[in-house]
Design an enzyme around this catalytic site. Structure first.
Site, PDB file in Angstrom:
ATOM      1  N   GLY A 139      13.472  51.425 102.600  1.00  0.00           N
ATOM      2  CA  GLY A 139      12.050  51.909 103.054  1.00  0.00           C
ATOM      3  C   GLY A 139      11.126  52.681 102.465  1.00  0.00           C
ATOM      4  O   GLY A 139      11.694  52.930 101.077  1.00  0.00           O
ATOM      5  N   SER A 165      13.150  56.177 101.430  1.00  0.00           N
ATOM      6  CA  SER A 165      14.387  56.358 101.131  1.00  0.00           C
ATOM      7  C   SER A 165      15.105  54.712 100.903  1.00  0.00           C
ATOM      8  O   SER A 165      14.585  53.978 101.381  1.00  0.00           O
ATOM      9  CB  SER A 165      15.057  57.023 102.156  1.00  0.00           C
ATOM     10  OG  SER A 165      15.120  56.593 103.378  1.00  0.00           O
ATOM     11  N   THR A 166      16.345  55.066 100.522  1.00  0.00           N
ATOM     12  CA  THR A 166      17.125  53.717 100.596  1.00  0.00           C
ATOM     13  C   THR A 166      18.229  54.074 101.102  1.00  0.00           C
ATOM     14  O   THR A 166      19.142  55.232 101.130  1.00  0.00           O
ATOM     15  CB  THR A 166      17.342  53.257  99.183  1.00  0.00           C
ATOM     16  OG1 THR A 166      16.096  52.920  98.421  1.00  0.00           O
ATOM     17  CG2 THR A 166      18.459  52.080  99.065  1.00  0.00           C
ATOM     18  N   VAL A 167      18.840  53.299 101.872  1.00  0.00           N
ATOM     19  CA  VAL A 167      20.318  53.578 102.681  1.00  0.00           C
ATOM     20  C   VAL A 167      21.542  52.608 102.158  1.00  0.00           C
ATOM     21  O   VAL A 167      21.088  51.557 101.963  1.00  0.00           O
ATOM     22  CB  VAL A 167      19.977  53.058 104.356  1.00  0.00           C
ATOM     23  CG1 VAL A 167      21.428  53.471 104.925  1.00  0.00           C
ATOM     24  CG2 VAL A 167      19.039  54.034 104.959  1.00  0.00           C
ATOM     25  N   ASP A 197       8.747  58.814 114.714  1.00  0.00           N
ATOM     26  CA  ASP A 197       8.846  57.594 114.006  1.00  0.00           C
ATOM     27  C   ASP A 197       9.678  56.629 114.783  1.00  0.00           C
ATOM     28  O   ASP A 197      10.653  55.959 114.251  1.00  0.00           O
ATOM     29  CB  ASP A 197       9.189  57.740 112.652  1.00  0.00           C
ATOM     30  CG  ASP A 197       8.716  56.494 111.876  1.00  0.00           C
ATOM     31  OD1 ASP A 197       7.816  55.714 112.514  1.00  0.00           O
ATOM     32  OD2 ASP A 197       9.402  56.248 110.788  1.00  0.00           O
TER      33      ASP A 197
END
Length: 201
Positions: A24, A27-29, A138
């Site tokens: 995103g 961030s990255t998951v 959000d």
């Protein structure tokens, strides 16, 4: 295809990054493993541009503590927050499944009984957060996870607030979710629980 340099890394000497799940604006998951407990986890690693921002990190850690205190089956559990100097991160419950966005793309509009099945845990989780004084800011289909066995869970509490209050600009936070912004978010005025209810609707 480029390889992700974080895959295989061990954060805080405890959390091994195994594979990227989603990417995103902030961030990255990743799918990860808590090597101490042998437990699969989700690791939300914040974008590197936030790593050197002391104000952001302070707010990020404060928000993580507040979110971790919330208990509801409709909220993704927060297990830990990381202090890796280059990669601020959260350790979360791993949900095997997909997002509401993916489900809508795959199946199209939902029948009323399915809408109720998604909204009941979502609104229940929001209610718990709102009573604790927390606003999500959000709400969107990408932040609603649906497990393989049908559990519905809301994710990403507090991250938008941490970014906004730290003064870190991120157009993806503002523009990427324009379809779900409440009128007060568009106008730049104070947001509250009503903003989340509007976005959920």
């Amino acid at each position: 295809m480029t390889t992700d340099p974080l895959v295989g890394a061990l954060l805080d000497g405890r959390y091994r990054i195994e594979a990227r799940i989603a990417n995103g604006g902030m961030s990255t998951v990743y799918r990860g493993l808590d090597v101490r407990l042998g437990r699969p986890v989700a690791l939300k690693v914040m974008d590197a541009r936030y790593a050197g921002d002391h104000q952001f990190l302070t707010r990020f850690h404060r928000e993580a503590r507040a979110i971790a205190s919330l208990k509801h089956p409709g909220l993704v559990a927060i297990y830990d927050q990381g202090n890796d100097p280059a990669h601020p991160f959260l350790v979360m419950e791993l949900i095997e499944g997909g997002t509401l966005r993916e489900l809508l793309r795959e199946r199209g509009p939902m029948p009323p009984h399915a809408v109720v099945a998604v909204l009941r845990p979502l609104l229940g989780g929001l209610g718990v957060a709102h009573r604790a004084g927390l606003v999500h800011r959000d709400i969107k289909p990408e932040n609603v996870l649906i497990s393989d066995d049908g559990e519905v869970k809301l994710v990403d509490f507090g991250l938008v607030r941490a970014v906004a209050e730290a003064g870190v600009t991120s157009t993806s936070v503002i523009l990427g979710t324009a379809a779900y912004l409440s009128p007060e978010q568009v106008l730049g005025t104070d947001t509250g629980p009503c903003s989340d209810v509007y976005s959920a609707g």
